[in-house]
Design a protein around this motif. Sequence first.
Motif, PDB file in Angstrom:
ATOM      1  N   LEU B 290      20.253   6.405 103.220  1.00 44.44           N
ATOM      2  CA  LEU B 290      21.190   5.885 102.094  1.00 44.44           C
ATOM      3  C   LEU B 290      20.422   5.489 100.941  1.00 44.44           C
ATOM      4  CD1 LEU B 290      24.219   5.402 102.433  1.00 44.44           C
ATOM      5  CD2 LEU B 290      23.648   3.054 102.772  1.00 44.44           C
ATOM      6  N   GLY B 291      21.064   6.118  99.752  1.00 45.01           N
ATOM      7  CA  GLY B 291      20.702   5.475  98.551  1.00 45.01           C
ATOM      8  C   GLY B 291      21.619   4.508  98.092  1.00 45.01           C
ATOM      9  N   MET B 292      21.441   3.910  96.713  1.00 44.06           N
ATOM     10  CA  MET B 292      22.279   2.809  96.052  1.00 44.06           C
ATOM     11  C   MET B 292      23.654   3.379  95.806  1.00 44.06           C
ATOM     12  SD  MET B 292      23.307   0.088  94.770  1.00 44.06           S
ATOM     13  CE  MET B 292      21.959  -1.192  94.280  1.00 44.06           C
ATOM     14  N   ALA B 293      23.883   4.839  95.419  1.00 47.31           N
ATOM     15  CA  ALA B 293      25.244   5.289  95.105  1.00 47.31           C
ATOM     16  C   ALA B 293      25.789   5.578  96.633  1.00 47.31           C
ATOM     17  CB  ALA B 293      25.119   6.846  94.759  1.00 47.31           C
ATOM     18  N   GLY B 294      25.073   5.957  97.562  1.00 49.27           N
ATOM     19  CA  GLY B 294      26.005   5.809  98.859  1.00 49.27           C
ATOM     20  C   GLY B 294      26.243   4.543  99.339  1.00 49.27           C
ATOM     21  N   ALA B 295      25.511   3.494  99.271  1.00 45.35           N
ATOM     22  CA  ALA B 295      25.735   2.172  99.545  1.00 45.35           C
ATOM     23  C   ALA B 295      27.269   1.851  98.783  1.00 45.35           C
ATOM     24  CB  ALA B 295      24.549   1.128  99.305  1.00 45.35           C
ATOM     25  N   VAL B 296      27.289   2.166  97.557  1.00 42.67           N
ATOM     26  CA  VAL B 296      28.252   1.512  96.637  1.00 42.67           C
ATOM     27  C   VAL B 296      29.710   2.296  97.389  1.00 42.67           C
ATOM     28  CG1 VAL B 296      29.343   1.821  94.635  1.00 42.67           C
ATOM     29  CG2 VAL B 296      27.143   1.095  94.624  1.00 42.67           C
ATOM     30  N   ARG B 297      29.385   3.607  97.641  1.00 46.25           N
ATOM     31  CA  ARG B 297      30.436   4.363  98.050  1.00 46.25           C
ATOM     32  C   ARG B 297      31.125   3.591  99.512  1.00 46.25           C
ATOM     33  NH1 ARG B 297      28.201   9.067  96.644  1.00 46.25           N
ATOM     34  NH2 ARG B 297      26.951   9.326  98.636  1.00 46.25           N
ATOM     35  N   LEU B 298      29.932   3.597 100.487  1.00 47.57           N
ATOM     36  CA  LEU B 298      30.449   2.816 101.514  1.00 47.57           C
ATOM     37  C   LEU B 298      31.429   1.350 101.439  1.00 47.57           C
ATOM     38  CD1 LEU B 298      27.419   3.378 103.933  1.00 47.57           C
ATOM     39  CD2 LEU B 298      29.710   4.180 104.103  1.00 47.57           C
ATOM     40  N   ALA B 299      30.641   0.577 100.455  1.00 49.76           N
ATOM     41  CA  ALA B 299      31.241  -0.493 100.328  1.00 49.76           C
ATOM     42  C   ALA B 299      32.825  -0.569  99.532  1.00 49.76           C
ATOM     43  CB  ALA B 299      30.406  -1.428  99.165  1.00 49.76           C
ATOM     44  N   ARG B 307      29.316  -4.234 102.445  1.00 48.63           N
ATOM     45  CA  ARG B 307      30.370  -5.294 101.529  1.00 48.63           C
ATOM     46  C   ARG B 307      29.527  -6.526 101.603  1.00 48.63           C
ATOM     47  NH1 ARG B 307      34.914  -3.579  99.054  1.00 48.63           N
ATOM     48  NH2 ARG B 307      35.440  -5.696  98.464  1.00 48.63           N
ATOM     49  N   ALA B 308      29.379  -6.954 102.828  1.00 53.22           N
ATOM     50  CA  ALA B 308      28.633  -8.393 103.194  1.00 53.22           C
ATOM     51  C   ALA B 308      27.014  -8.481 102.444  1.00 53.22           C
ATOM     52  CB  ALA B 308      28.486  -8.598 104.579  1.00 53.22           C
ATOM     53  N   VAL B 309      26.587  -7.079 102.359  1.00 51.18           N
ATOM     54  CA  VAL B 309      25.221  -7.255 101.749  1.00 51.18           C
ATOM     55  C   VAL B 309      25.492  -7.372 100.067  1.00 51.18           C
ATOM     56  CG1 VAL B 309      23.379  -5.337 100.896  1.00 51.18           C
ATOM     57  CG2 VAL B 309      24.140  -5.527 103.180  1.00 51.18           C
ATOM     58  N   PHE B 310      26.494  -6.845  99.673  1.00 52.83           N
ATOM     59  CA  PHE B 310      26.771  -6.991  97.951  1.00 52.83           C
ATOM     60  C   PHE B 310      27.207  -8.460  97.903  1.00 52.83           C
ATOM     61  CE2 PHE B 310      26.783  -2.401  97.999  1.00 52.83           C
ATOM     62  CZ  PHE B 310      26.217  -2.042  96.857  1.00 52.83           C
ATOM     63  N   ALA B 311      27.908  -8.988  98.852  1.00 53.56           N
ATOM     64  CA  ALA B 311      28.482 -10.322  98.710  1.00 53.56           C
ATOM     65  C   ALA B 311      27.144 -11.329  98.591  1.00 53.56           C
ATOM     66  CB  ALA B 311      29.590 -10.586  99.787  1.00 53.56           C
ATOM     67  N   ARG B 312      26.106 -11.003  99.388  1.00 55.30           N
ATOM     68  CA  ARG B 312      25.162 -11.893  99.451  1.00 55.30           C
ATOM     69  C   ARG B 312      24.255 -12.012  98.085  1.00 55.30           C
ATOM     70  NH1 ARG B 312      24.350 -10.504 104.934  1.00 55.30           N
ATOM     71  NH2 ARG B 312      22.814  -9.105 104.359  1.00 55.30           N
ATOM     72  N   ALA B 313      24.183 -10.573  97.933  1.00 54.88           N
ATOM     73  CA  ALA B 313      23.580 -10.364  96.503  1.00 54.88           C
ATOM     74  C   ALA B 313      24.409 -10.945  95.562  1.00 54.88           C
ATOM     75  CB  ALA B 313      23.336  -9.042  96.217  1.00 54.88           C
ATOM     76  N   GLY B 314      25.894 -11.298  95.420  1.00 59.83           N
ATOM     77  CA  GLY B 314      26.531 -12.089  94.326  1.00 59.83           C
ATOM     78  C   GLY B 314      26.269 -13.280  94.815  1.00 59.83           C
ATOM     79  N   TYR B 343      29.326  -3.836  89.665  1.00 59.62           N
ATOM     80  CA  TYR B 343      29.670  -5.206  89.542  1.00 59.62           C
ATOM     81  C   TYR B 343      30.804  -5.681  90.000  1.00 59.62           C
ATOM     82  CZ  TYR B 343      29.834  -9.577  87.002  1.00 59.62           C
ATOM     83  OH  TYR B 343      29.678 -11.031  86.956  1.00 59.62           O
ATOM     84  N   ASP B 344      31.724  -4.857  90.252  1.00 62.49           N
ATOM     85  CA  ASP B 344      33.157  -5.152  90.874  1.00 62.49           C
ATOM     86  C   ASP B 344      32.718  -5.601  92.358  1.00 62.49           C
ATOM     87  OD1 ASP B 344      32.321  -2.450  91.251  1.00 62.49           O
ATOM     88  OD2 ASP B 344      34.025  -2.199  92.539  1.00 62.49           O
ATOM     89  N   LEU B 345      31.781  -5.060  92.974  1.00 62.78           N
ATOM     90  CA  LEU B 345      31.340  -5.316  94.419  1.00 62.78           C
ATOM     91  C   LEU B 345      30.687  -6.799  94.393  1.00 62.78           C
ATOM     92  CD1 LEU B 345      29.838  -1.944  95.436  1.00 62.78           C
ATOM     93  CD2 LEU B 345      32.204  -2.907  96.355  1.00 62.78           C
ATOM     94  N   TYR B 346      30.400  -7.292  93.698  1.00 62.70           N
ATOM     95  CA  TYR B 346      29.813  -8.901  93.562  1.00 62.70           C
ATOM     96  C   TYR B 346      30.377  -9.708  92.582  1.00 62.70           C
ATOM     97  CZ  TYR B 346      25.597  -6.554  91.614  1.00 62.70           C
ATOM     98  OH  TYR B 346      24.834  -5.905  90.665  1.00 62.70           O
TER      99      TYR B 346
END
Lengths: 394, 394
Positions: B290-299, B307-314, B343-346
Amino acid sequence: MTLAARPPAAALVFRTLLVHGPLPRAEIGRRTGLSPGAVTKVATPLLADGWLTELGGPAAAGARGSGRPAVPLAIRADRARFVGVKITGDELIGVLTDLTARPLATGRAELRSRDVDTAVPDLARLVSRLCADAGPERPGGGRGPAYGAVHGLGVTLAGDVDGRTGVVGYSPFLDWRRVPLARLVEAATGLPTLVENDVRALTVAEQWFGAGVGLSSFALVTVGAGIGCGLSIDGRVVSGAHGVSGEVGHLPVGGTDRVCTCGNTGCVEAVASSRAITEQAREAAGDPGLGMAGAVRLAHAGHREVRAVFARAGRAMGLALASVANLVGPERIVISGEGVSSYDLYEEQIRRTFAAHAFGAAADCDLVVRPLPFEEWARGGAAVAAQRLFAPLG
Amino acid sequence: MTLAARPPAAALVFRTLLVHGPLPRAEIGRRTGLSPGAVTKVATPLLADGWLTELGGPAAAGARGSGRPAVPLAIRADRARFVGVKITGDELIGVLTDLTARPLATGRAELRSRDVDTAVPDLARLVSRLCADAGPERPGGGRGPAYGAVHGLGVTLAGDVDGRTGVVGYSPFLDWRRVPLARLVEAATGLPTLVENDVRALTVAEQWFGAGVGLSSFALVTVGAGIGCGLSIDGRVVSGAHGVSGEVGHLPVGGTDRVCTCGNTGCVEAVASSRAITEQAREAAGDPGLGMAGAVRLAHAGHREVRAVFARAGRAMGLALASVANLVGPERIVISGEGVSSYDLYEEQIRRTFAAHAFGAAADCDLVVRPLPFEEWARGGAAVAAQRLFAPLG
């Protein structure tokens, strides 16, 4: 004409002499970037009004006319006096200083009540006593008004203090909210008064006359009932666009579930303030009556759990200092406050944590411990009041 | 005489016009604290050398002699040109600008190798192409040397970069250590060259021409492969006494056991850099490719763990921004960098965490998201090169 009403070049020359001590005109020009003519133009009325004096014997003085670039100019420290007062939760600490913030007299008074209507007259009495100690000397030697020799008063206290409006927004130890303290004290003393956050004022004093002299930047971190920080960058103390700065006590470094006075968890103060240390030590020792002195005794006697309380406080402090270093990169961090008296109990943790978390060359930042009695904090008030004399360059 | 060799008053007048736009002499005097005579004295040779021009029709111009306080003075933007280049791990991004850092031409080139001996000639070719785009215009209109119209070059890159010595101490993405880059690029291009940390250079550009114009202080936080921060206080970008500042990526906010690139746990970058997000998303999705683009798509598709990964980053980012606000108290924090595209993800976590941990009025700090393409970062290099023209006031 007050110094503040003078052109900025005058303030620049004055501040240069205040910080660096006596300098010849040519050297003032080099340090300020002003032309020799501009230095002379600025210095002449300051000499006439007695703010500056020329050093050197008659040979130097007789050398030439108004230019005389080789004769050092110096601040006349006795030209103006200032009073600084620090208010704690139970005491008023005052100091009378000369123009260079050198203490001439000090005094303390009990704060009989945290009621503003009691505290302000008590403060005025302390100031009056200090001014009387100033003796009969007055500018020009004449019989001026009662506070003639004193040019201003700086009152400092912990909390959200707006130096521009003179209003104490919130003082946690005194439980004051929106108190127009500068106006009230000015009415009670008759002296031009300003108020400032106590740590910021102490930082101004350290910048000019203490551990910050000659540094491009430094941070002053104070540990005690609260944990505060003054930042001095390029000769200015950072005040924060919204009035908040240096709140290292509320840096969210984590590592604890304890709830801070601000309502969050993870704050440095939640484990490292004197109250937090005492509360944790009580729990660790199973003694609800334990105070800070008792906690320190137990730790020195080798009580493992109480020692761990101090170690956790040291770790949180070390993370806070690393945050300051990584973000602002000061040349030096000065650690002070009442907490310094038990510094041996957490110094190792502070230094080890700081060294581990300071990023790259930020670890070269010098950590210095410097006990500063409350009289030095009061002197910060006098320094801020003196600073008002040449406000344009604040 | 270069502008840097002029007296500080000239630099002060020049910078005032650069930041505020055209102003009458009287207004320049008011803003700089210089006397009307001093403004005229400074402006006259700058007008003669073509750095400044007088605005207004012949009526205004004919009004009076050298004083003419009502005629606005303006920077002659076409008087000098600059090139800025940003180096990433795999690309060179260049921009040619006028004296006010307005882009005149842009260009990109692949970084074929991270070897310094390859990168420097590649960079010189890109600069040469941009300079050719500058066309035949030269100061005075004569036939000057090849780079005649371009006064300087600013090269920016991530990492520990010493703008004073021109040496790249350490660049993590390029794996460069102690590279005397300014000297090498100067030899290859023939242009006066300086190097600077890319975030600091972008902060200079934002301070003069972007989201920082007119603010007493602001922070620029960039999120991407690394997490950086530029701090502007009272019109100066903080550089750190030991060359380190703005390292928000290494603020120890805790909340994770993941090990950061710096070797510590608890750093913001350990959970919020693009690499950290990708690694955690791979683990959460059980997909090692998985790359960043794929991670964003999954989220975006609602994958709970990703989604929780992005929330922790936020959350880590929110704690970092609250630390900046509590310590320095900027008027505004600008959030930029490649990470802004997701940015919308976090955003919600960032804002909620910031609001909870910003202390008191520090929460009034304005959070602004601002996508800035790499050409804007390159422009930061040009702005820093232009700044060298009036270095005494940095």
